[in-house]
Design a protein around this motif. Structure first.
Motif, PDB file in Angstrom:
ATOM      1  N   GLU A 169     -12.680 -23.740  42.081  1.00  0.00           N
ATOM      2  CA  GLU A 169     -11.627 -23.473  43.063  1.00  0.00           C
ATOM      3  C   GLU A 169     -11.702 -22.042  43.570  1.00  0.00           C
ATOM      4  O   GLU A 169     -12.120 -21.134  42.855  1.00  0.00           O
ATOM      5  N   ILE A 170     -11.284 -21.846  44.823  1.00  0.00           N
ATOM      6  CA  ILE A 170     -11.080 -20.514  45.359  1.00  0.00           C
ATOM      7  C   ILE A 170      -9.579 -20.301  45.488  1.00  0.00           C
ATOM      8  O   ILE A 170      -8.905 -20.992  46.252  1.00  0.00           O
ATOM      9  N   SER A 193     -18.702 -17.771  35.430  1.00  0.00           N
ATOM     10  CA  SER A 193     -17.884 -18.934  35.768  1.00  0.00           C
ATOM     11  C   SER A 193     -16.753 -18.570  36.723  1.00  0.00           C
ATOM     12  O   SER A 193     -16.306 -19.397  37.519  1.00  0.00           O
ATOM     13  N   VAL A 194     -16.284 -17.307  36.623  1.00  0.00           N
ATOM     14  CA  VAL A 194     -15.168 -16.839  37.456  1.00  0.00           C
ATOM     15  C   VAL A 194     -15.553 -15.507  38.094  1.00  0.00           C
ATOM     16  O   VAL A 194     -15.927 -14.557  37.398  1.00  0.00           O
ATOM     17  N   MET A 196     -18.955 -22.102  40.688  1.00  0.00           N
ATOM     18  CA  MET A 196     -18.064 -21.128  40.064  1.00  0.00           C
ATOM     19  C   MET A 196     -16.711 -21.093  40.762  1.00  0.00           C
ATOM     20  O   MET A 196     -16.553 -21.519  41.916  1.00  0.00           O
ATOM     21  N   SER A 197     -15.720 -20.591  40.040  1.00  0.00           N
ATOM     22  CA  SER A 197     -14.384 -20.385  40.592  1.00  0.00           C
ATOM     23  C   SER A 197     -14.284 -18.949  41.097  1.00  0.00           C
ATOM     24  O   SER A 197     -14.916 -18.051  40.555  1.00  0.00           O
ATOM     25  N   ILE A 198     -13.465 -18.745  42.133  1.00  0.00           N
ATOM     26  CA  ILE A 198     -13.337 -17.414  42.736  1.00  0.00           C
ATOM     27  C   ILE A 198     -11.865 -17.062  42.890  1.00  0.00           C
ATOM     28  O   ILE A 198     -11.074 -17.879  43.381  1.00  0.00           O
ATOM     29  N   VAL A 199     -11.515 -15.851  42.451  1.00  0.00           N
ATOM     30  CA  VAL A 199     -10.191 -15.292  42.716  1.00  0.00           C
ATOM     31  C   VAL A 199     -10.368 -14.251  43.820  1.00  0.00           C
ATOM     32  O   VAL A 199     -11.024 -13.228  43.623  1.00  0.00           O
ATOM     33  N   LEU A 200      -9.812 -14.538  44.977  1.00  0.00           N
ATOM     34  CA  LEU A 200     -10.004 -13.704  46.161  1.00  0.00           C
ATOM     35  C   LEU A 200      -8.740 -12.885  46.392  1.00  0.00           C
ATOM     36  O   LEU A 200      -7.705 -13.421  46.780  1.00  0.00           O
ATOM     37  N   VAL A 201      -8.811 -11.590  46.117  1.00  0.00           N
ATOM     38  CA  VAL A 201      -7.661 -10.699  46.293  1.00  0.00           C
ATOM     39  C   VAL A 201      -7.665 -10.176  47.721  1.00  0.00           C
ATOM     40  O   VAL A 201      -8.658  -9.601  48.174  1.00  0.00           O
TER      41      VAL A 201
END
Length: 253
Positions: A34-35, A174-175, A206-211
């Motif tokens: 997920e993003i 993974s993140v 992979m999962s991404i945390v987009l700030v």
């Protein structure tokens, strides 16, 4: 399945003038592949939240309460040595300005090779160079052999950021945390980097945390959005739901 889960996380900075609450009782989850866009105005606590998860806070900051779970296992109390094993292997981070993230005295190829050496120490020198070239191709850098010999000052902002992303991907995390990773770039290059994140998610899973503070970045890239204001999460949901809520609030006001 959730690869990352944060429960009731609170973080404070302790200064001579007193305590500053930067993150207040935040809870969210990140799904496999997920993003998730963490969106809010500058100074709302987005970056502190991410650095808290990675344990990259300065000495004056402290996690007061809450739990951080990685694939169901709690890492809140991990030591620095334990966190080093997670950073780069499970977690990785791309920062805002690529020119401050890269070493100006080393060619970008050498920096990517060094990242591969640190994360995959069992590879031979030839295999490390080959892996570095693969990473450069993965992030869309043309003529990797030529680019590898260049120094950061010889690259455009977009190419430099692609090199930083290649370094972040050295151990196949993974993140991936992308902390305002497109803010320092012009609009055209920004769109290319956002498309690259989408392509990397597709290729690697992979999962991404987009700030970001930019609603357009979140709308273009994210599956879900977590809204932050004054250190608190004010809403988490699918992109359409969150933006409908924002529009509704503006109409009410």
């Amino acid at each position: 399945m959730d690869v990352l889960k944060v429960e009731n996380l609170s973080v404070s900075f302790y200064r001579p003038e007193g305590e500053i609450e930067a993150v207040k009782n935040v809870s969210f989850s990140l799904r496999e592949g997920e993003i998730l866009a963490v969106m809010g105005e500058t100074g709302c606590g987005k970056s502190v939240l991410c650095k808290s998860i990675l344990k990259l806070l300065p000495d004056i900051a402290k996690i007061k309460t809450g739990r951080i779970l990685v694939r169901g296992g709690e890492i809140t109390g991990y030591s620095e040595e334990q966190m080093r094993k997670l950073r780069g292997s499970f977690f990785s981070m791309v920062f805002q300005n690529p020119m401050t993230a890269l070493n100006p005295c080393m060619s970008v190829g050498a920096q990517i090779v060094e990242a591969v050496r640190l994360r995959q120490p069992g590879l031979s020198r030839r295999e490390r160079r080959q892996r570095a070239a693969e990473l450069m191709c993965l992030v869309g850098l043309d003529h990797p052999g030529e680019r590898a010999r260049q120094y950061p000052f010889q690259l455009s902002g977009g190419m430099a950021q692609r090199c930083v992303i290649a370094i972040a991907l050295a151990a196949q995390p993974s993140v991936l945390f992308a902390d305002e990773a497109t803010t320092a770039l012009d609009v055209t290059v920004q769109a290319q980097i956002l498309d690259l994140f989408l392509e990397l998610r597709k290729k690697t899973g992979m999962s991404i945390v987009l700030v970001t503070h930019n609603p357009g970045v979140a709308a273009r890239t994210a599956d879900r959005v977590a809204l932050m204001k004054d250190g608190e999460l004010t809403g988490v949901g699918d992109v359409e739901e969150i933006f409908e809520e924002i529009i509704h609030r503006q109409n009410v006001i």
